[in-house]
Motif scaffolding. Structure first.
Motif, PDB file in Angstrom:
ATOM      1  N   THR A 130      64.567  58.612  15.852  1.00 30.84           N
ATOM      2  CA  THR A 130      65.608  59.436  15.581  1.00 30.84           C
ATOM      3  C   THR A 130      65.869  59.521  14.260  1.00 30.84           C
ATOM      4  O   THR A 130      66.421  60.457  13.546  1.00 30.84           O
ATOM      5  CB  THR A 130      67.062  58.645  16.323  1.00 30.84           C
ATOM      6  OG1 THR A 130      66.946  57.273  15.560  1.00 30.84           O
ATOM      7  CG2 THR A 130      66.924  58.419  17.696  1.00 30.84           C
ATOM      8  N   LEU A 131      65.381  58.691  13.320  1.00 29.38           N
ATOM      9  CA  LEU A 131      65.561  58.360  12.020  1.00 29.38           C
ATOM     10  C   LEU A 131      64.351  59.567  11.349  1.00 29.38           C
ATOM     11  O   LEU A 131      64.894  60.042  10.328  1.00 29.38           O
ATOM     12  CB  LEU A 131      65.258  56.857  11.259  1.00 29.38           C
ATOM     13  CG  LEU A 131      65.326  56.654  10.106  1.00 29.38           C
ATOM     14  CD1 LEU A 131      66.938  56.653   9.464  1.00 29.38           C
ATOM     15  CD2 LEU A 131      64.707  55.395   9.394  1.00 29.38           C
ATOM     16  N   ILE A 132      63.398  59.407  11.693  1.00 29.35           N
ATOM     17  CA  ILE A 132      62.320  60.007  11.054  1.00 29.35           C
ATOM     18  C   ILE A 132      62.227  61.521  11.351  1.00 29.35           C
ATOM     19  O   ILE A 132      62.141  62.555  10.722  1.00 29.35           O
ATOM     20  CB  ILE A 132      60.665  59.340  11.031  1.00 29.35           C
ATOM     21  CG1 ILE A 132      60.718  57.893  10.592  1.00 29.35           C
ATOM     22  CG2 ILE A 132      59.609  60.195  10.692  1.00 29.35           C
ATOM     23  CD1 ILE A 132      59.435  57.168  11.113  1.00 29.35           C
ATOM     24  N   SER A 133      62.259  61.722  12.650  1.00 31.45           N
ATOM     25  CA  SER A 133      61.834  63.180  13.336  1.00 31.45           C
ATOM     26  C   SER A 133      62.964  63.738  13.801  1.00 31.45           C
ATOM     27  O   SER A 133      63.319  64.891  13.954  1.00 31.45           O
ATOM     28  CB  SER A 133      60.912  63.092  14.566  1.00 31.45           C
ATOM     29  OG  SER A 133      59.762  62.443  14.188  1.00 31.45           O
ATOM     30  N   GLY A 134      64.236  63.025  13.724  1.00 33.52           N
ATOM     31  CA  GLY A 134      65.678  63.695  14.156  1.00 33.52           C
ATOM     32  C   GLY A 134      65.512  63.756  15.842  1.00 33.52           C
ATOM     33  O   GLY A 134      66.238  64.596  16.323  1.00 33.52           O
ATOM     34  N   GLU A 135      64.568  63.051  16.501  1.00 34.10           N
ATOM     35  CA  GLU A 135      64.455  63.381  18.009  1.00 34.10           C
ATOM     36  C   GLU A 135      65.661  62.627  18.561  1.00 34.10           C
ATOM     37  O   GLU A 135      65.840  61.512  18.433  1.00 34.10           O
ATOM     38  CB  GLU A 135      63.150  62.696  18.293  1.00 34.10           C
ATOM     39  CG  GLU A 135      62.082  63.716  17.706  1.00 34.10           C
ATOM     40  CD  GLU A 135      60.570  62.980  18.268  1.00 34.10           C
ATOM     41  OE1 GLU A 135      60.619  62.096  19.055  1.00 34.10           O
ATOM     42  OE2 GLU A 135      59.574  63.361  17.783  1.00 34.10           O
ATOM     43  N   ILE A 136      66.201  63.362  19.712  1.00 39.43           N
ATOM     44  CA  ILE A 136      67.147  62.715  20.579  1.00 39.43           C
ATOM     45  C   ILE A 136      66.380  61.921  21.661  1.00 39.43           C
ATOM     46  O   ILE A 136      65.307  62.693  22.201  1.00 39.43           O
ATOM     47  CB  ILE A 136      67.844  63.796  21.134  1.00 39.43           C
ATOM     48  CG1 ILE A 136      69.003  64.558  20.120  1.00 39.43           C
ATOM     49  CG2 ILE A 136      68.925  63.169  22.361  1.00 39.43           C
ATOM     50  CD1 ILE A 136      69.513  65.666  20.482  1.00 39.43           C
ATOM     51  N   PRO A 137      66.670  60.698  21.994  1.00 41.18           N
ATOM     52  CA  PRO A 137      66.105  59.949  23.013  1.00 41.18           C
ATOM     53  C   PRO A 137      65.720  60.639  24.329  1.00 41.18           C
ATOM     54  O   PRO A 137      67.034  61.406  24.638  1.00 41.18           O
ATOM     55  CB  PRO A 137      67.193  58.823  23.043  1.00 41.18           C
ATOM     56  CG  PRO A 137      67.395  58.630  21.936  1.00 41.18           C
ATOM     57  CD  PRO A 137      67.824  59.952  21.609  1.00 41.18           C
ATOM     58  N   GLU A 138      64.879  60.411  25.035  1.00 40.74           N
ATOM     59  CA  GLU A 138      64.320  61.127  26.236  1.00 40.74           C
ATOM     60  C   GLU A 138      65.093  60.464  27.321  1.00 40.74           C
ATOM     61  O   GLU A 138      65.223  59.251  27.451  1.00 40.74           O
ATOM     62  CB  GLU A 138      62.915  61.206  26.457  1.00 40.74           C
ATOM     63  CG  GLU A 138      62.608  62.107  27.503  1.00 40.74           C
ATOM     64  CD  GLU A 138      62.301  61.046  28.946  1.00 40.74           C
ATOM     65  OE1 GLU A 138      62.580  61.512  29.981  1.00 40.74           O
ATOM     66  OE2 GLU A 138      62.166  59.968  28.733  1.00 40.74           O
ATOM     67  N   LEU A 139      66.049  61.428  28.096  1.00 40.98           N
ATOM     68  CA  LEU A 139      67.015  60.707  28.911  1.00 40.98           C
ATOM     69  C   LEU A 139      66.276  59.858  30.211  1.00 40.98           C
ATOM     70  O   LEU A 139      66.738  58.749  30.429  1.00 40.98           O
ATOM     71  CB  LEU A 139      67.616  61.937  29.815  1.00 40.98           C
ATOM     72  CG  LEU A 139      68.808  61.343  30.633  1.00 40.98           C
ATOM     73  CD1 LEU A 139      69.917  60.569  29.836  1.00 40.98           C
ATOM     74  CD2 LEU A 139      69.509  62.707  31.317  1.00 40.98           C
ATOM     75  N   LYS A 140      65.228  60.374  30.837  1.00 32.20           N
ATOM     76  CA  LYS A 140      64.537  59.541  31.732  1.00 32.20           C
ATOM     77  C   LYS A 140      64.032  58.130  31.512  1.00 32.20           C
ATOM     78  O   LYS A 140      64.534  57.257  32.183  1.00 32.20           O
ATOM     79  CB  LYS A 140      63.623  60.568  32.449  1.00 32.20           C
ATOM     80  CG  LYS A 140      63.031  59.871  33.669  1.00 32.20           C
ATOM     81  CD  LYS A 140      61.754  60.761  34.299  1.00 32.20           C
ATOM     82  CE  LYS A 140      61.169  59.891  35.566  1.00 32.20           C
ATOM     83  NZ  LYS A 140      59.975  60.942  35.969  1.00 32.20           N
ATOM     84  N   GLY A 141      63.564  58.255  30.326  1.00 36.30           N
ATOM     85  CA  GLY A 141      62.999  57.084  29.974  1.00 36.30           C
ATOM     86  C   GLY A 141      63.945  56.024  29.611  1.00 36.30           C
ATOM     87  O   GLY A 141      64.037  54.823  29.888  1.00 36.30           O
ATOM     88  N   TYR A 142      65.054  56.553  28.938  1.00 37.70           N
ATOM     89  CA  TYR A 142      66.279  55.772  28.682  1.00 37.70           C
ATOM     90  C   TYR A 142      67.112  54.946  29.848  1.00 37.70           C
ATOM     91  O   TYR A 142      67.478  53.663  29.836  1.00 37.70           O
ATOM     92  CB  TYR A 142      67.507  56.631  27.985  1.00 37.70           C
ATOM     93  CG  TYR A 142      68.548  55.637  27.348  1.00 37.70           C
ATOM     94  CD1 TYR A 142      68.476  55.053  26.305  1.00 37.70           C
ATOM     95  CD2 TYR A 142      69.639  56.019  28.087  1.00 37.70           C
ATOM     96  CE1 TYR A 142      69.634  54.163  25.820  1.00 37.70           C
ATOM     97  CE2 TYR A 142      70.888  55.295  27.679  1.00 37.70           C
ATOM     98  CZ  TYR A 142      70.913  54.311  26.447  1.00 37.70           C
ATOM     99  OH  TYR A 142      71.945  53.777  26.343  1.00 37.70           O
ATOM    100  N   VAL A 143      67.286  56.229  30.857  1.00 34.44           N
ATOM    101  CA  VAL A 143      67.843  55.400  32.203  1.00 34.44           C
ATOM    102  C   VAL A 143      67.058  54.283  32.708  1.00 34.44           C
ATOM    103  O   VAL A 143      67.672  53.262  33.054  1.00 34.44           O
ATOM    104  CB  VAL A 143      68.090  56.552  33.120  1.00 34.44           C
ATOM    105  CG1 VAL A 143      68.542  56.112  34.419  1.00 34.44           C
ATOM    106  CG2 VAL A 143      69.034  57.637  32.702  1.00 34.44           C
TER     107      VAL A 143
END
Length: 275
Positions: A234-247
């Motif tokens: 999130t900090l370096i690439s501005g990527e939003i966490p992937e939902l499936k892995g997060y759940v």
């Protein structure tokens, strides 16, 4: 849902109890935060100075002396130390909480003898204090990163959501360790070793990609790895966490938290006899 000791192990009942005692928890957390620096000249200001001094030290050692690089595009002197600092904040949150867990019950015998005091809040208070200091460190990290790069990705707004399941795992382990150490005092020494192990077997000083594939499974099983990698993304690439892995991670975290809470409730009836 009650254990043989008569204390409820229902997650719903636990949630209601923590909501009911939220003011007590907030007071105890603030008391710990303020009490840590009570009597010092700078006082509460140390909450900001400590992470700032740490970041300056990492920048000098790794950025200036070792000239270490993470392989980022247009990477400057600060970047490696800041990426490193990200991992250290996550590790510090977990290690500070679980290192205190074995002594939460042993060092508060007066609470054990007070039937009305909710003992189960002590690990939550320890976690709350660690979260406060981690939040200040993240705030400084984001401010300095935005100054060094001229902007900051909006994805950093997801960092609190990433820290939430890690907090569940941490408090679950804390409940287990706080109760187990009452009966097995050697666990306090073991926790120190585990905390040190998490520092070196997490992708803090090195990226996961630098580890041989045959050993990566051990890093993947480390609960810190996913969070450190996602926070950095999130900090370096501005990527939003992937939902499936997060759940999936969140569900596992909730199970660990409930298991630790259930163990604490099942064993707490014997605390007064052992202490």
């Amino acid at each position: 849902m009650k254990s043989s000791s008569g204390f409820s192990i229902s997650p719903i009942a636990a949630l209601k109890e923590f909501i009911k005692t939220r003011e007590l928890i907030a007071q105890l957390v603030w008391s710990e935060v303020v009490g840590r620096y009570r009597g010092s000249f700078a006082g509460f200001l140390w909450s900001f100075l400590n992470p700032l001094f740490s970041l300056a030290m990492y920048t000098f050692v790794f950025g200036v002396v070792f000239k270490a690089r993470w392989g980022l595009s247009a990477e400057n002197t600060f970047d490696f130390s800041m990426v490193l600092f990200t991992g250290l904040i996550v590790h510090g949150l977990v290690s500070e909480t679980i290192n205190r867990a074995p002594y939460l019950i042993l060092s508060n015998p007066s609470y054990v003898k007070q039937v009305v005091f909710p003992l189960e809040v002590l690990p939550v208070v320890a976690l709350g204090s660690s979260l406060f200091h981690a939040a200040i460190s993240f705030l400084l990290l984001i401010v300095i990163w935005s100054i060094a790069h001229g902007s900051i990705a909006l994805a950093v707004a997801f960092i609190p959501l990433l820290i939430l399941p890690l907090s569940l795992i941490t408090v679950g382990v804390s409940w287990f360790m706080a109760a187990a150490t009452v009966y097995f005092r050697d666990l306090g020494q073991l926790v120190t070793f585990i905390s040190s192990g998490l520092l070196f077997f997490s992708p803090i000083f090195y990226p996961v990609s630098s580890v041989p594939e045959s050993f990566r499974i051990f890093l993947e099983l480390n609960p810190l790895t996913y969070i450190i990698e996602q926070v950095r993304a999130t900090l370096i690439s501005g990527e939003i966490p992937e939902l499936k892995g997060y759940v999936v991670y969140f569900l596992v975290s909730a199970i660990v938290a409930w298991a630790g809470y259930a163990w604490f409730q099942k064993t707490r009836a014997g605390f007064a006899d052992v202490i």
